[in-house]
Design an enzyme around this catalytic site. Structure first.
Site, PDB file in Angstrom:
ATOM      1  N   CYS A  81       0.830  -1.219   0.000  1.00 55.28           N
ATOM      2  CA  CYS A  81       0.000   0.000   0.000  1.00 55.28           C
ATOM      3  C   CYS A  81       0.866   1.271   0.000  1.00 55.28           C
ATOM      4  O   CYS A  81       1.462   1.580  -1.021  1.00 55.28           O
ATOM      5  CB  CYS A  81      -1.000  -0.051   1.152  1.00 55.28           C
ATOM      6  SG  CYS A  81      -2.392   1.043   0.860  1.00 55.28           S
ATOM      7  N   HIS A 189      -3.011  -5.177   1.769  1.00 51.07           N
ATOM      8  CA  HIS A 189      -2.281  -5.394   3.028  1.00 51.07           C
ATOM      9  C   HIS A 189      -2.323  -6.850   3.467  1.00 51.07           C
ATOM     10  O   HIS A 189      -3.119  -7.188   4.348  1.00 51.07           O
ATOM     11  CB  HIS A 189      -2.947  -4.589   4.148  1.00 51.07           C
ATOM     12  CG  HIS A 189      -2.891  -3.119   4.020  1.00 51.07           C
ATOM     13  ND1 HIS A 189      -1.887  -2.361   4.560  1.00 51.07           N
ATOM     14  CD2 HIS A 189      -3.729  -2.251   3.419  1.00 51.07           C
ATOM     15  CE1 HIS A 189      -2.105  -1.088   4.304  1.00 51.07           C
ATOM     16  NE2 HIS A 189      -3.222  -0.985   3.617  1.00 51.07           N
ATOM     17  N   GLU A 191      -0.436  -8.204   5.414  1.00 51.42           N
ATOM     18  CA  GLU A 191      -0.061  -8.213   6.842  1.00 51.42           C
ATOM     19  C   GLU A 191      -1.287  -8.049   7.737  1.00 51.42           C
ATOM     20  O   GLU A 191      -1.226  -8.323   8.926  1.00 51.42           O
ATOM     21  CB  GLU A 191       0.988  -7.126   7.133  1.00 51.42           C
ATOM     22  CG  GLU A 191       0.505  -5.679   7.112  1.00 51.42           C
ATOM     23  CD  GLU A 191       0.386  -5.074   5.705  1.00 51.42           C
ATOM     24  OE1 GLU A 191       0.455  -5.831   4.710  1.00 51.42           O
ATOM     25  OE2 GLU A 191       0.206  -3.845   5.621  1.00 51.42           O
TER      26      GLU A 191
HETATM   27  N1  GLN Z   1      -3.437   6.453   0.883  1.00 51.37           N
HETATM   28  C1  GLN Z   1      -2.244   6.146   1.592  1.00 51.37           C
HETATM   29  C2  GLN Z   1      -1.033   6.918   1.073  1.00 51.37           C
HETATM   30  O1  GLN Z   1      -1.097   7.681   0.166  1.00 51.37           O
HETATM   31  C3  GLN Z   1      -1.928   4.665   1.564  1.00 51.37           C
HETATM   32  C4  GLN Z   1      -2.936   3.929   2.390  1.00 51.37           C
HETATM   33  C5  GLN Z   1      -2.427   2.671   3.030  1.00 51.37           C
HETATM   34  O2  GLN Z   1      -1.236   2.397   3.107  1.00 51.37           O
HETATM   35  N2  GLN Z   1      -3.357   1.944   3.583  1.00 51.37           N
HETATM   36  O3  GLN Z   1      -0.003   6.730   1.629  1.00 51.37           O
END
Ligand code: GLN
Length: 214
Positions: A81, A189, A191
């Site tokens: 992410c 994710h 994790e």
């Molecule tokens: N929207 C977040 C960002 O720009 C990422 C979101 C996440 O890691 N769950 O970092």
């Protein structure tokens, strides 16, 4: 050789969940928040969280250039992410001035799934994972990969109906997992969902890379 040491970038985000996932797979994992600690690891996980915060803190802690140098020198890295955002060479919808570590020849769009589907879960085909079964993926204000360069392998996409009750829509078919050499990234994710197979894939990449050097 001795078992490789895996670091988890511990500036912000779900560091503990990644450390636990790696410990569950029986590997030595350690938090990294200084250049010295970075020097002591063979590979790095960059967690989910907020990429702008991580980028700012990496600057404050003097880690941005050392991270770029390690990745350029071939250190295996896995980003989930926000971590995917940090490993992307190019961003859409970046915060003002936001920079990345880079390394993967992709354009990543931040917060791509939009407000209505801020967070959602979906089962994805991810054939590179052990046993080939789909993975249950948790997306939280997730990015997607808008385009990929020639050296990038697409590992998973959003299925045709990304959220319950939704048919198709702009998210259908979007790329959400990629690999380029020893760099791996997912929009979701693993994790948080407890499926260790993405981390296991990363450990295989680390082993390959370490043996390749030996
Ligand atoms: N929207 C977040 C960002 O720009 C990422 C979101 C996440 O890691 N769950 O970092």
């Amino acid at each position: 050789m001795a078992q490789p040491v895996i670091g988890v970038l511990a500036l912000q985000g779900d560091v503990r969940e990644h450390l636990e996932m790696l410990a569950g797979l029986g590997v030595t994992a350690t938090a990294v928040r200084s250049e010295q600690q970075l020097g002591g690891v063979d590979a790095l996980v960059i967690p989910g969280g907020e990429s702008t915060t991580m980028w700012r803190l990496a600057g404050t802690f003097g880690l941005l250039d050392p991270l770029r140098e390690r990745v350029r020198a071939g250190m295996p890295a896995y980003g989930s992410c926000a971590g995917m955002i940090l490993l992307a060479d190019r961003l859409h919808d970046a915060a003002a001035g936001q920079q990345t570590i880079g390394g993967i020849d992709v354009t990543v769009r931040r917060n791509a799934f939009g407000r209505q589907v801020d967070s959602f879960e979906a089962d994805l085909d991810f054939p590179a994972l052990a046993d080939g079964a789909p993975i249950h993926a948790v997306f939280i204000r997730a990015p997607w990969v808008e385009d990929v360069g020639a050296g990038v392998e697409v590992l998973a996409r959003v299925p045709a109906a990304p959220a319950a009750g939704e048919e198709g829509g702009p998210a259908a078919g979007r790329i959400v997992a990629v690999r380029q050499g020893s760099l791996l990234a997912t929009s979701f994710h693993p994790e948080l969902s407890g499926d260790p197979r993405v981390h296991a894939l990363f450990l295989d990449i680390v082993t390959e890379s370490v043996e390749g050097k030996g």
